[in-house]
Design a protein around this motif. Structure first.
Motif, PDB file in Angstrom:
ATOM      1  N   VAL A   9     -22.093  20.155  40.473  1.00 54.08           N
ATOM      2  CA  VAL A   9     -22.974  19.653  39.713  1.00 54.08           C
ATOM      3  C   VAL A   9     -23.867  20.512  39.030  1.00 54.08           C
ATOM      4  CG1 VAL A   9     -25.096  17.811  39.975  1.00 54.08           C
ATOM      5  CG2 VAL A   9     -22.925  17.386  41.520  1.00 54.08           C
ATOM      6  N   GLU A  10     -24.187  21.741  39.752  1.00 56.80           N
ATOM      7  CA  GLU A  10     -24.965  22.702  39.055  1.00 56.80           C
ATOM      8  C   GLU A  10     -24.381  23.620  37.996  1.00 56.80           C
ATOM      9  OE1 GLU A  10     -26.163  25.617  42.155  1.00 56.80           O
ATOM     10  OE2 GLU A  10     -27.804  26.371  40.730  1.00 56.80           O
ATOM     11  N   TYR A  11     -22.923  23.418  37.860  1.00 54.84           N
ATOM     12  CA  TYR A  11     -22.096  24.100  37.184  1.00 54.84           C
ATOM     13  C   TYR A  11     -22.692  24.016  35.605  1.00 54.84           C
ATOM     14  CZ  TYR A  11     -18.409  25.870  34.230  1.00 54.84           C
ATOM     15  OH  TYR A  11     -17.589  26.640  33.355  1.00 54.84           O
ATOM     16  N   GLY A  12     -22.836  22.846  34.930  1.00 55.26           N
ATOM     17  CA  GLY A  12     -23.230  22.561  33.877  1.00 55.26           C
ATOM     18  C   GLY A  12     -24.647  23.295  33.499  1.00 55.26           C
ATOM     19  N   ALA A  70     -33.439  21.373  41.093  1.00 53.94           N
ATOM     20  CA  ALA A  70     -34.421  20.251  40.860  1.00 53.94           C
ATOM     21  C   ALA A  70     -33.052  19.202  40.264  1.00 53.94           C
ATOM     22  CB  ALA A  70     -35.452  20.352  39.763  1.00 53.94           C
ATOM     23  N   ILE A  71     -32.260  19.464  39.360  1.00 53.54           N
ATOM     24  CA  ILE A  71     -31.487  18.760  38.609  1.00 53.54           C
ATOM     25  C   ILE A  71     -30.385  18.347  39.495  1.00 53.54           C
ATOM     26  CG2 ILE A  71     -29.592  18.544  36.826  1.00 53.54           C
ATOM     27  CD1 ILE A  71     -31.444  20.145  35.023  1.00 53.54           C
ATOM     28  N   THR A  72     -29.843  19.310  40.289  1.00 51.47           N
ATOM     29  CA  THR A  72     -28.876  19.067  41.360  1.00 51.47           C
ATOM     30  C   THR A  72     -29.216  18.185  42.301  1.00 51.47           C
ATOM     31  OG1 THR A  72     -27.859  21.235  40.659  1.00 51.47           O
ATOM     32  CG2 THR A  72     -27.073  20.222  42.769  1.00 51.47           C
ATOM     33  N   GLU A  73     -30.318  18.438  42.808  1.00 52.34           N
ATOM     34  CA  GLU A  73     -30.767  17.528  43.739  1.00 52.34           C
ATOM     35  C   GLU A  73     -30.761  16.093  43.251  1.00 52.34           C
ATOM     36  OE1 GLU A  73     -34.140  19.636  46.259  1.00 52.34           O
ATOM     37  OE2 GLU A  73     -34.625  17.397  46.665  1.00 52.34           O
ATOM     38  N   LYS A  74     -31.384  16.107  42.456  1.00 49.51           N
ATOM     39  CA  LYS A  74     -31.704  14.527  41.716  1.00 49.51           C
ATOM     40  C   LYS A  74     -30.361  13.778  41.538  1.00 49.51           C
ATOM     41  CE  LYS A  74     -33.157  12.083  37.678  1.00 49.51           C
ATOM     42  NZ  LYS A  74     -33.564  12.255  36.056  1.00 49.51           N
ATOM     43  N   TYR A  75     -29.461  14.406  41.076  1.00 50.26           N
ATOM     44  CA  TYR A  75     -28.054  13.741  40.773  1.00 50.26           C
ATOM     45  C   TYR A  75     -27.214  13.605  41.918  1.00 50.26           C
ATOM     46  CZ  TYR A  75     -29.769  13.226  36.017  1.00 50.26           C
ATOM     47  OH  TYR A  75     -30.769  13.011  34.850  1.00 50.26           O
ATOM     48  N   VAL A  76     -27.214  14.502  42.969  1.00 50.52           N
ATOM     49  CA  VAL A  76     -26.617  14.376  43.948  1.00 50.52           C
ATOM     50  C   VAL A  76     -27.033  13.286  44.742  1.00 50.52           C
ATOM     51  CG1 VAL A  76     -26.128  15.428  46.317  1.00 50.52           C
ATOM     52  CG2 VAL A  76     -25.670  16.888  44.010  1.00 50.52           C
ATOM     53  N   GLY A 125     -11.826   9.174  46.999  1.00 53.38           N
ATOM     54  CA  GLY A 125     -11.802   9.060  45.668  1.00 53.38           C
ATOM     55  C   GLY A 125     -13.063   8.470  45.080  1.00 53.38           C
ATOM     56  N   GLY A 126     -13.471   7.649  45.790  1.00 47.87           N
ATOM     57  CA  GLY A 126     -14.918   7.076  45.364  1.00 47.87           C
ATOM     58  C   GLY A 126     -15.998   8.278  45.090  1.00 47.87           C
ATOM     59  N   MET A 127     -15.783   9.174  46.249  1.00 47.26           N
ATOM     60  CA  MET A 127     -16.753  10.181  46.259  1.00 47.26           C
ATOM     61  C   MET A 127     -16.634  11.274  45.213  1.00 47.26           C
ATOM     62  SD  MET A 127     -16.795  10.591  50.380  1.00 47.26           S
ATOM     63  CE  MET A 127     -18.182  11.889  50.673  1.00 47.26           C
ATOM     64  N   SER A 128     -15.251  11.352  44.873  1.00 48.59           N
ATOM     65  CA  SER A 128     -14.924  12.535  43.689  1.00 48.59           C
ATOM     66  C   SER A 128     -15.347  11.910  42.372  1.00 48.59           C
ATOM     67  CB  SER A 128     -13.618  12.556  43.801  1.00 48.59           C
ATOM     68  OG  SER A 128     -13.056  13.307  45.038  1.00 48.59           O
ATOM     69  N   LYS A 129     -15.472  10.633  42.374  1.00 50.16           N
ATOM     70  CA  LYS A 129     -15.818   9.943  41.052  1.00 50.16           C
ATOM     71  C   LYS A 129     -17.259  10.172  40.989  1.00 50.16           C
ATOM     72  CE  LYS A 129     -13.724   9.325  38.030  1.00 50.16           C
ATOM     73  NZ  LYS A 129     -12.499  10.355  37.456  1.00 50.16           N
ATOM     74  N   ARG A 130     -18.159  10.121  42.020  1.00 46.70           N
ATOM     75  CA  ARG A 130     -19.645  10.255  41.996  1.00 46.70           C
ATOM     76  C   ARG A 130     -20.030  11.634  41.443  1.00 46.70           C
ATOM     77  NH1 ARG A 130     -19.743   7.546  47.477  1.00 46.70           N
ATOM     78  NH2 ARG A 130     -19.852   5.384  47.178  1.00 46.70           N
ATOM     79  N   VAL A 131     -19.074  12.520  42.194  1.00 48.59           N
ATOM     80  CA  VAL A 131     -19.092  13.985  41.656  1.00 48.59           C
ATOM     81  C   VAL A 131     -19.235  14.172  40.234  1.00 48.59           C
ATOM     82  CG1 VAL A 131     -18.599  16.282  41.953  1.00 48.59           C
ATOM     83  CG2 VAL A 131     -18.458  14.903  43.830  1.00 48.59           C
ATOM     84  N   ASP A 132     -18.161  13.451  39.490  1.00 48.66           N
ATOM     85  CA  ASP A 132     -17.960  13.515  38.129  1.00 48.66           C
ATOM     86  C   ASP A 132     -18.989  13.094  37.425  1.00 48.66           C
ATOM     87  OD1 ASP A 132     -15.480  14.871  38.615  1.00 48.66           O
ATOM     88  OD2 ASP A 132     -14.216  12.912  38.414  1.00 48.66           O
ATOM     89  N   ILE A 133     -19.486  11.933  37.829  1.00 50.17           N
ATOM     90  CA  ILE A 133     -20.909  11.208  37.494  1.00 50.17           C
ATOM     91  C   ILE A 133     -21.825  12.001  37.076  1.00 50.17           C
ATOM     92  CG2 ILE A 133     -22.170   9.035  37.532  1.00 50.17           C
ATOM     93  CD1 ILE A 133     -19.716   7.590  38.236  1.00 50.17           C
ATOM     94  N   ALA A 134     -22.248  12.609  38.400  1.00 52.92           N
ATOM     95  CA  ALA A 134     -23.417  13.575  38.641  1.00 52.92           C
ATOM     96  C   ALA A 134     -23.220  14.752  37.787  1.00 52.92           C
ATOM     97  CB  ALA A 134     -23.393  13.861  40.237  1.00 52.92           C
ATOM     98  N   ARG A 135     -21.960  15.258  37.549  1.00 50.14           N
ATOM     99  CA  ARG A 135     -21.734  16.533  36.729  1.00 50.14           C
ATOM    100  C   ARG A 135     -22.124  15.994  35.170  1.00 50.14           C
ATOM    101  NH1 ARG A 135     -16.476  19.221  36.757  1.00 50.14           N
ATOM    102  NH2 ARG A 135     -17.644  21.180  36.328  1.00 50.14           N
ATOM    103  N   ALA A 136     -21.709  14.913  34.923  1.00 52.06           N
ATOM    104  CA  ALA A 136     -21.976  14.551  33.620  1.00 52.06           C
ATOM    105  C   ALA A 136     -23.346  14.253  33.281  1.00 52.06           C
ATOM    106  CB  ALA A 136     -21.182  13.178  33.123  1.00 52.06           C
TER     107      ALA A 136
END
Ligand SMILES: Nc1ncnc2c1ncn2[C@@H]1O[C@H](COP(=O)(O)OP(=O)(O)O)[C@@H](O)[C@H]1O
Ligand SMILES: [Mg+2]
Length: 263
Positions: free
Chosen positions: A104-107, A120-126, A144-155
């Motif tokens: 999530v922090e990568y971007g 702050a951003i990472t904590e918020k979206y996680v 699968g659902g958790m992985s999708k949540r990671v993708d959404i948080a990253r976006a």
């Protein structure tokens, strides 16, 4: 809370056409697509497999170039990938060698944000995608659902102007898929971010969208643009209501009536 109110245009697609030259001749992946996406709305595009949904999305995302036509973001022409456009695909996108948190922090890291801003951003979206407590897991340890949540948080962590989603829940089991739809609506209502969501799943579109844009085949283009009148917030109960069932039937009829001979 619906977001259909402000009719300010965010994204405009004008006469977009994409042809592929193949060994069997020219394929018109999309023909003369015109559409507008309004600020803060959640617009869904539906249509049968092969009608050109992903093609439109990948051109807006700057992944492939149109044969003709143009795409404007707030009046400015888009000609390639842009930080203003976020994308979530069906395929899981997290880096396998990074934890949930690092993914999530990568971007934000790439954008050069400070450590405290990143945190702050990472904590918020996680938190927003309900992955609190799972920050230190690696993608292979997630469902699968958790992985999708990671993708959404990253976006979301990249703070794009618009989020494009191409069948993001297409690989999930039905129950998880519905749960993810409900969670997405919650995030969307809190974040006020425009979402352009592609799916072949009528129920998904009816449940999520402010507006359903229906595509047909031969030519691959938009055949109808239908406002969705259900109020918000939308809960799981909506799915079994007669008006919802009737709306799905209507969408299915519009799609089914497309003989591919119009235009
Ligand atoms: N790279 C490509 N080369 C040739 N044909 C393609 C390519 N990408 C998509 N197409 C064709 O364009 C049409 C639209 O594809 P696509 O946008 O993937 O549809 P959808 O996402 O609605 O299922 C299909 O006929 C598909 O076979
Ligand atoms: Mg597709």
């Amino acid at each position: 809370m619906g977001n259909t109110g402000g009719q300010e245009v965010l994204l405009t697609v004008e006469n977009l056409t994409k042809e592929f030259l193949t060994t069997h001749g020219i394929i018109e992946a999309i023909k003369d697509v015109n559409l507008r996406i309004y600020k803060s709305e959640l617009a869904c595009v539906i249509g049968p497999s092969g009608c050109g949904k992903s093609t439109i999305l990948s051109m807006i995302g700057g992944i492939s170039k149109p044969t003709s036509g143009k795409i404007l973001l707030e009046g400015k022409r888009l000609t390639g990938p842009s930080p203003d456009i976020g994308i979530v695909f069906q395929k899981y996108a997290a880096f396998p060698w990074m934890t949930v948190e690092q993914n999530v922090e990568y971007g934000p890291r790439m954008r050069g944000l400070s450590k405290s801003e990143r945190r702050a951003i990472t904590e918020k979206y996680v938190g927003l995608v309900n992955l609190k407590g799972y920050e230190h897991l690696y993608p292979k340890e997630l469902s699968g659902g958790m992985s999708k949540r990671v993708d959404i948080a990253r976006a979301y962590a990249n703070n794009p102007r618009i989020l494009l989603m191409d069948e993001p829940f297409g690989a999930l089991d039905d129950l998880t898929k519905k749960k993810m739809q409900e969670e997405l609506l919650k995030i969307w209502s809190l974040e006020n971010k425009t979402i352009f969501f592609v799916t072949h799943d009528l129920e998904e579109a009816a449940f999520l969208a402010d507006r359903v844009i229906i595509m047909g085949r031969n030519p691959n283009t938009i055949i109808k643009d239908v406002p969705v009148e259900f109020g918000r917030p939308r809960q799981a109960e909506l799915r079994t209501k007669p008006e919802f069932v009737a709306f799905k039937k209507y969408l299915s009829e519009v799609m089914g009536n497309d003989t591919g001979e119009n235009g």
